[in-house]
Scaffold this active site. Structure first.
Site, PDB file in Angstrom:
ATOM      1  N   GLY A 159       0.819  -1.187   0.063  1.00  0.00           N
ATOM      2  CA  GLY A 159      -0.185   0.098   0.039  1.00  0.00           C
ATOM      3  C   GLY A 159       0.821   1.356  -0.118  1.00  0.00           C
ATOM      4  O   GLY A 159       2.095   1.322   0.050  1.00  0.00           O
ATOM      5  N   THR A 160       0.038   2.409   0.137  1.00  0.00           N
ATOM      6  CA  THR A 160       0.896   3.741   0.156  1.00  0.00           C
ATOM      7  C   THR A 160       1.365   3.996   1.542  1.00  0.00           C
ATOM      8  O   THR A 160       0.586   3.747   2.746  1.00  0.00           O
ATOM      9  CB  THR A 160       0.055   4.777  -0.521  1.00  0.00           C
ATOM     10  OG1 THR A 160      -1.235   4.894   0.217  1.00  0.00           O
ATOM     11  CG2 THR A 160      -0.416   4.324  -1.936  1.00  0.00           C
ATOM     12  N   GLY A 161       2.253   4.962   1.565  1.00  0.00           N
ATOM     13  CA  GLY A 161       2.623   5.436   3.073  1.00  0.00           C
ATOM     14  C   GLY A 161       1.479   6.061   3.599  1.00  0.00           C
ATOM     15  O   GLY A 161       1.443   5.850   4.763  1.00  0.00           O
ATOM     16  N   PRO A 162       0.912   7.026   3.377  1.00  0.00           N
ATOM     17  CA  PRO A 162      -0.297   7.704   3.771  1.00  0.00           C
ATOM     18  C   PRO A 162      -1.416   6.780   4.431  1.00  0.00           C
ATOM     19  O   PRO A 162      -1.895   7.060   5.369  1.00  0.00           O
ATOM     20  CB  PRO A 162      -0.683   8.823   2.958  1.00  0.00           C
ATOM     21  CG  PRO A 162       0.243   9.040   1.874  1.00  0.00           C
ATOM     22  CD  PRO A 162       0.848   7.704   1.861  1.00  0.00           C
ATOM     23  N   ARG A 163      -1.433   5.889   3.567  1.00  0.00           N
ATOM     24  CA  ARG A 163      -2.664   4.877   3.960  1.00  0.00           C
ATOM     25  C   ARG A 163      -2.308   3.690   4.962  1.00  0.00           C
ATOM     26  O   ARG A 163      -2.435   3.757   6.166  1.00  0.00           O
ATOM     27  CB  ARG A 163      -3.321   4.616   2.979  1.00  0.00           C
ATOM     28  CG  ARG A 163      -4.620   5.025   2.433  1.00  0.00           C
ATOM     29  CD  ARG A 163      -5.122   4.490   1.103  1.00  0.00           C
ATOM     30  NE  ARG A 163      -5.593   3.177   1.315  1.00  0.00           N
ATOM     31  CZ  ARG A 163      -6.848   2.816   1.846  1.00  0.00           C
ATOM     32  NH1 ARG A 163      -7.705   3.700   2.012  1.00  0.00           N
ATOM     33  NH2 ARG A 163      -7.055   1.616   1.847  1.00  0.00           N
ATOM     34  N   VAL A 164      -1.572   2.820   4.239  1.00  0.00           N
ATOM     35  CA  VAL A 164      -1.104   1.807   5.153  1.00  0.00           C
ATOM     36  C   VAL A 164       0.147   2.052   5.994  1.00  0.00           C
ATOM     37  O   VAL A 164       0.320   1.385   7.000  1.00  0.00           O
ATOM     38  CB  VAL A 164      -0.724   0.451   4.122  1.00  0.00           C
ATOM     39  CG1 VAL A 164       0.344   0.615   3.216  1.00  0.00           C
ATOM     40  CG2 VAL A 164      -0.723  -0.998   4.725  1.00  0.00           C
ATOM     41  N   GLY A 165       1.167   2.871   5.541  1.00  0.00           N
ATOM     42  CA  GLY A 165       2.231   3.089   6.192  1.00  0.00           C
ATOM     43  C   GLY A 165       2.066   3.732   7.623  1.00  0.00           C
ATOM     44  O   GLY A 165       2.630   3.369   8.623  1.00  0.00           O
ATOM     45  N   GLU A 203      17.228   4.262   8.448  1.00  0.00           N
ATOM     46  CA  GLU A 203      18.379   4.421   7.596  1.00  0.00           C
ATOM     47  C   GLU A 203      18.100   5.188   6.228  1.00  0.00           C
ATOM     48  O   GLU A 203      17.360   4.759   5.728  1.00  0.00           O
ATOM     49  CB  GLU A 203      18.789   3.089   7.115  1.00  0.00           C
ATOM     50  CG  GLU A 203      20.273   2.933   6.263  1.00  0.00           C
ATOM     51  CD  GLU A 203      20.358   3.187   5.019  1.00  0.00           C
ATOM     52  OE1 GLU A 203      20.677   4.435   4.646  1.00  0.00           O
ATOM     53  OE2 GLU A 203      19.744   2.463   4.139  1.00  0.00           O
ATOM     54  N   CYS A 237      21.706   4.005  -1.669  1.00  0.00           N
ATOM     55  CA  CYS A 237      21.821   5.155  -0.467  1.00  0.00           C
ATOM     56  C   CYS A 237      23.512   5.377  -0.318  1.00  0.00           C
ATOM     57  O   CYS A 237      23.779   6.400   0.096  1.00  0.00           O
ATOM     58  CB  CYS A 237      21.239   4.563   0.797  1.00  0.00           C
ATOM     59  SG  CYS A 237      21.744   3.074   1.555  1.00  0.00           S
TER      60      CYS A 237
END
Length: 437
Positions: A159-165, A203, A237
């Site tokens: 899912g997306t960060g705003p929803r599931v994250g 990280e 990174c």
């Protein structure tokens, strides 16, 4: 995971079962720009189910002996190794990276990590202190915080960060969070987890310098620095994005570095002769290109790559997210290209005079993840490495990892470390027990 013609439909994996979702998101093949997969657009309900499954699995799994858990981790490594080609194909398709890199680095490293921690978990010892004058003995035990592989132990929720994250990191029964990603996302995670006092391992980004002194072995340094700048399209990174070269060798280094960079072929990930595949998304490609445009607007010079050389691609891949490796010079340390993480195949090459000067300039960014130092002077190597504000310093090499040792960054590059002892400390809670006899 189910398939409909050529379009994959991913499913969440909760409590040992693949489960469909009521809503989906399109996922694009970076090498063609076409939708090849649909991913669950999960939310709070899916997170609640995953947390419930983990909570129920925890007592049984955490009470297993270290030997039993080690056996399970080794079994995971064996299964990964047996399906190496299948996983490499999937990783290349999803990420846009070359198939060769997925085969030789990504999947083998995953196998190595499972085997390493399967072994290291057997060798940790607890502490014990006696206080004979008080008739007491103190000892420590480790209590696992998270869960690991029978049903409910590992759950995968897309899912997306705003929803599931946000639902995941703010859940009161998720005791710790290990995150790799951007600083703004880490700030949001910190805000949401603070009310619950969760343990965090973050990280984050890097603006990693390479410092090349006049006594460096350029025959080794140049190919290694090209690799450290452009491996995996610069989407690592730990990639080098600022190259400081001592003035006396600056012209020679730049000429040879650009020549070596131009030999890196960009193309479809399955081509064994290709060194650079596609970037992860269209939005990210445009972001990376925007940095090159801003550098030009500031008066910088582009020696090769974006806007200078022609990118040749097959017709089917014309809409893919490809970009040539790009070398920028004549740019100020204050430029966004020298201070912000670009996370693409772009690097800046600038001259320096003295050891003291280059240390100050290398440290003059908010990040502190990794650095490389090239010199044949052993004393200088140690002096510079000690003064660099960086969690990792490679000297006369790049990306040689030792899993026993700490991995992580300083400053805005994150908090916490990973590695045998550090991961053990993070993923367990230490408990002190005192017994009076």
């Amino acid at each position: 995971m189910a398939g409909t013609n050529a379009l994959l439909m991913l499913e969440n994996f909760i409590d040992g079962k693949f489960l469909p979702c009521s809503s989906y998101i399109d996922s694009y093949d970076p090498s063609t720009g076409e939708v090849y997969c649909r991913v669950p657009n999960s939310g709070k309900d899916e997170i609640e189910a995953a947390v419930k499954a983990a909570r129920e699995a925890f007592p049984s799994w955490s009470s297993r002996s270290p030997q039993e858990r080690s056996r399970v981790l080794n079994q995971v490594a064996d299964l990964l190794e047996q399906s190496l080609e299948e996983f490499a194909q999937a990783e290349s398709k999803d990420q846009g990276k070359t198939l060769a890199l997925a085969r030789t680095m990504d999947i083998p490293r995953s196998v190595q990590n499972f085997r390493f921690f399967a072994s290291s978990s057997l060798h940790h010892t607890s502490e014990c202190t006696q206080m004979d004058h008080l008739g007491c003995m103190h000892y420590t035990v480790r209590a696992p915080v998270g869960v690991g592989v029978p049903p409910g132990v590992v759950n995968i929720v897309f899912g997306t960060g705003p929803r599931v994250g946000e639902a995941l990191v703010s859940h009161p029964e998720v005791p710790l969070i290990s995150f790799t990603g951007s600083q703004p996302t880490a700030e949001r995670i910190t805000q949401l987890s603070a009310p619950h006092c969760k343990k965090l391992s973050l990280e984050l980004g890097g603006k990693n310098p390479a410092i090349i002194f006049e006594d460096a072995n350029l025959d080794e340094c140049i190919p290694a620095t090209v690799r450290s700048s452009f491996a995996n399209q610069g989407e690592i990174c730990l990639c080098t994005s600022r190259i400081f070269v001592q003035k006396s060798i600056y012209s020679e280094f730049l000429k040879r570095f650009v020549e070596a960079t131009r030999k890196w072929k960009v193309g479809i990930p399955s081509d064994p002769l290709v060194s650079i595949g596609a970037l992860i998304s269209k939005a990210h490609l445009e972001k990376v290109r925007s940095y090159v445009k801003r550098a030009l607007a500031e008066g910088a010079q582009i020696w090769c790559g974006e806007g200078v050389d022609k990118l040749s691609l097959p017709a089917r891949n014309q809409a893919g997210y490809f970009m040539l490796p790009t070398v920028i010079t004549d740019i100020k340390d204050e430029s966004c290209c020298m201070t912000e993480e670009i996370f693409g195949p772009v690097t800046c090459v600038v001259p320096f005079d003295s050891e003291e000067e280059v240390i100050e300039r290398a440290n003059n960014v908010k990040y502190g993840l990794a650095a490389t130092v090239w010199s044949s002077n052993v004393g200088r190597v140690h002096r510079v490495a000690k003064k660099l504000q960086s969690g990792l310093v490679w000297t006369n090499c790049w990306l040689i990892r030792e899993l026993n040792l700490p991995f992580g960054g300083m400053k805005s590059s994150g908090i916490g470390r990973e590695g045998a002892k550090d991961s053990y400390d993070f993923f367990t809670e230490i408990k002190t027990i005192t017994v009076k006899h």
